[in-house]
Enzyme design. Structure first.
Site, PDB file in Angstrom:
ATOM      1  N   HIS A  60       0.864  -1.196   0.000  1.00 21.82           N
ATOM      2  CA  HIS A  60       0.000   0.000   0.000  1.00 21.82           C
ATOM      3  C   HIS A  60       0.896   1.240   0.000  1.00 21.82           C
ATOM      4  CE1 HIS A  60      -3.002  -2.879   2.031  1.00 21.82           C
ATOM      5  NE2 HIS A  60      -3.311  -2.752   0.760  1.00 21.82           N
ATOM      6  N   GLU A  63       1.543   3.978   2.890  1.00 23.44           N
ATOM      7  CA  GLU A  63       1.976   3.507   4.212  1.00 23.44           C
ATOM      8  C   GLU A  63       3.478   3.737   4.327  1.00 23.44           C
ATOM      9  OE1 GLU A  63      -1.779   0.437   4.301  1.00 23.44           O
ATOM     10  OE2 GLU A  63       0.225  -0.384   4.602  1.00 23.44           O
ATOM     11  N   HIS A 157       3.334  -2.887   6.989  1.00 22.59           N
ATOM     12  CA  HIS A 157       2.241  -1.960   6.698  1.00 22.59           C
ATOM     13  C   HIS A 157       2.052  -0.964   7.838  1.00 22.59           C
ATOM     14  CE1 HIS A 157       0.084  -4.271   3.411  1.00 22.59           C
ATOM     15  NE2 HIS A 157       0.988  -5.153   3.815  1.00 22.59           N
ATOM     16  N   GLU A 221       1.389  -4.663  11.008  1.00 17.69           N
ATOM     17  CA  GLU A 221       0.852  -3.294  11.041  1.00 17.69           C
ATOM     18  C   GLU A 221       1.587  -2.537  12.142  1.00 17.69           C
ATOM     19  OE1 GLU A 221      -1.448  -2.117   9.012  1.00 17.69           O
ATOM     20  OE2 GLU A 221      -2.308  -3.925   8.106  1.00 17.69           O
TER      21      GLU A 221
HETATM   22 ZN   LIG Z   1      -1.449  -1.819   4.291  1.00 19.52          ZN
END
Ligand SMILES: [Zn+2]
Length: 343
Positions: A60, A63, A157, A221
């Site tokens: 992504h 990020e 992420h 994350e």
């Molecule tokens: Zn992500």
């Protein structure tokens, strides 16, 4: 010095959908750097240790913290400030979405792995890139030296929203294999005390590495999305330090496993958006890991009301705007660490 080795991230973003120009360079310390494509850098030490490590970011593009961390580690490897003793593959997955400053260009890349890039009639550059990335991971793991090796993949992420549990990892479906204590300890050393266990196959990047290459792989994350330069890097210091130790130390010893330090959750419900008329029954800015009780209304999908089924049901990744058929909300419940089958 060649531009790609001078500023790998900059060169990658200047070649956002790939580059055929493969490049190789041997450093004075004997480490070989090999660029397979834009965003794809293989680092091979002269006498590789027993781990084959994939570190990926920018699946992504907005990020940024993981991108900054990988950029800095890569730069330090190139300038020989960072030692590397294990084969490591860095992947900056979706440079075009970095340039755009958005999560993705046309399609969420973290739903395109394990062949999903070729399902259906849709065709776009993110699908092509996901297919290429799969081939790079395959090539990396399959060209390792002989002998017993440990395959690792951390896909880094940051989350769109605030989270009541700031750092968490997704443990992909293991097909019944025990969960790995050392990996939970590694994540904890990165500052990640919360782990969500997937209960079924997915089309995420980390599941691809688990399923096809028997790697220990995780979607990690590390905090909240912010623009480049606005990340408070002290919040990511533990993760960066532990990743640097991973590539530069023979093995990491975290001492005895302490179940109480790990907060493990498993999926309760996956709510897919099936109708145009779909809404979540809470504010847009509600934090990940906010808890609901049994009977609380979570979402409305067309004529159907969807409720929490347990007390202490926590919501994650709510996104009412996903494409039809995709996941709009995941709910999870806590499970005692002691109840897991661990190895
Ligand atoms: Zn992500």
């Amino acid at each position: 010095m060649n531009k790609a080795f001078e500023d790998f991230l900059g060169w990658t973003c200047a070649n956002e959908w790939g580059s055929e120009e493969t490049q190789k360079k041997k450093l004075n310390n004997g480490v070989t750097l090999s660029i397979w494509d834009s965003g794809v850098l293989e680092v091979t030490p002269p006498k590789p240790g027993k781990k084959d490590i994939v570190l990926s970011c920018a699946v992504h593009g907005n990020e940024t913290a993981p991108i900054e961390i990988c950029r800095d580690i890569i730069n330090d490897i190139i300038t020989e400030k960072q030692t590397v003793i294990h084969r490591t593959l860095f992947l900056i997955a979706n440079p075009a979405s970095i340039n755009k400053g958005e999560r993705f260009v046309e399609e969420n890349m973290n739903r395109l792995f394990s062949g999903a890039h070729s399902n259906g009639k849709a065709h776009n550059k993110e699908r092509e890139r996901a297919a290429k990335i799969e081939q790079y991971v395959k090539r990396f793991y399959e060209t390792s030296p002989e002998g017993e090796r440990e395959r690792l993949h951390y896909d880094l992420h940051t989350a769109i929203r605030d989270s009541k549990r700031e750092k968490f990892a997704v443990y992909p479906f293991t097909h019944g294999k025990p969960y790995n204590k050392h990996q939970l300890q590694f994540l904890l050393a990165c500052g990640v005390d919360t782990v969500l266990l997937n209960q079924a196959p997915t089309t995420t990047f980390s599941y691809f590495s688990v399923n096809e290459f028997n790697a220990h792989a995780f979607t990690v994350e590390l905090g909240k999305v912010r623009p480049f330069g606005e990340n408070d890097r002290s919040k990511f210091a533990a993760a960066e330090k532990t990743l640097r130790r991973l590539i530069s130390e023979d093995s990491l010893d975290f001492g005895p496993f302490e179940p109480g330090k790990h907060f493990i959750f498993k999926e309760a419900q996956t709510i897919n958006r099936m109708n145009e008329d779909f809404e979540l029954n809470f504010a847009d800015d509600v934090a990940n890991f906010t808890s609901f009780d049994k009977g609380d209304l979570l979402a409305r999908d067309g004529d159907e009301n969807l409720y929490a089924q347990h007390d202490g049901e926590h919501i994650i990744f709510p996104n009412a705007k996903v494409a039809l058929g995709q996941r709009a909300l995941l709910t999870v419940v806590r499970v005692p660490t002691e109840s897991l089958e661990l190895e």
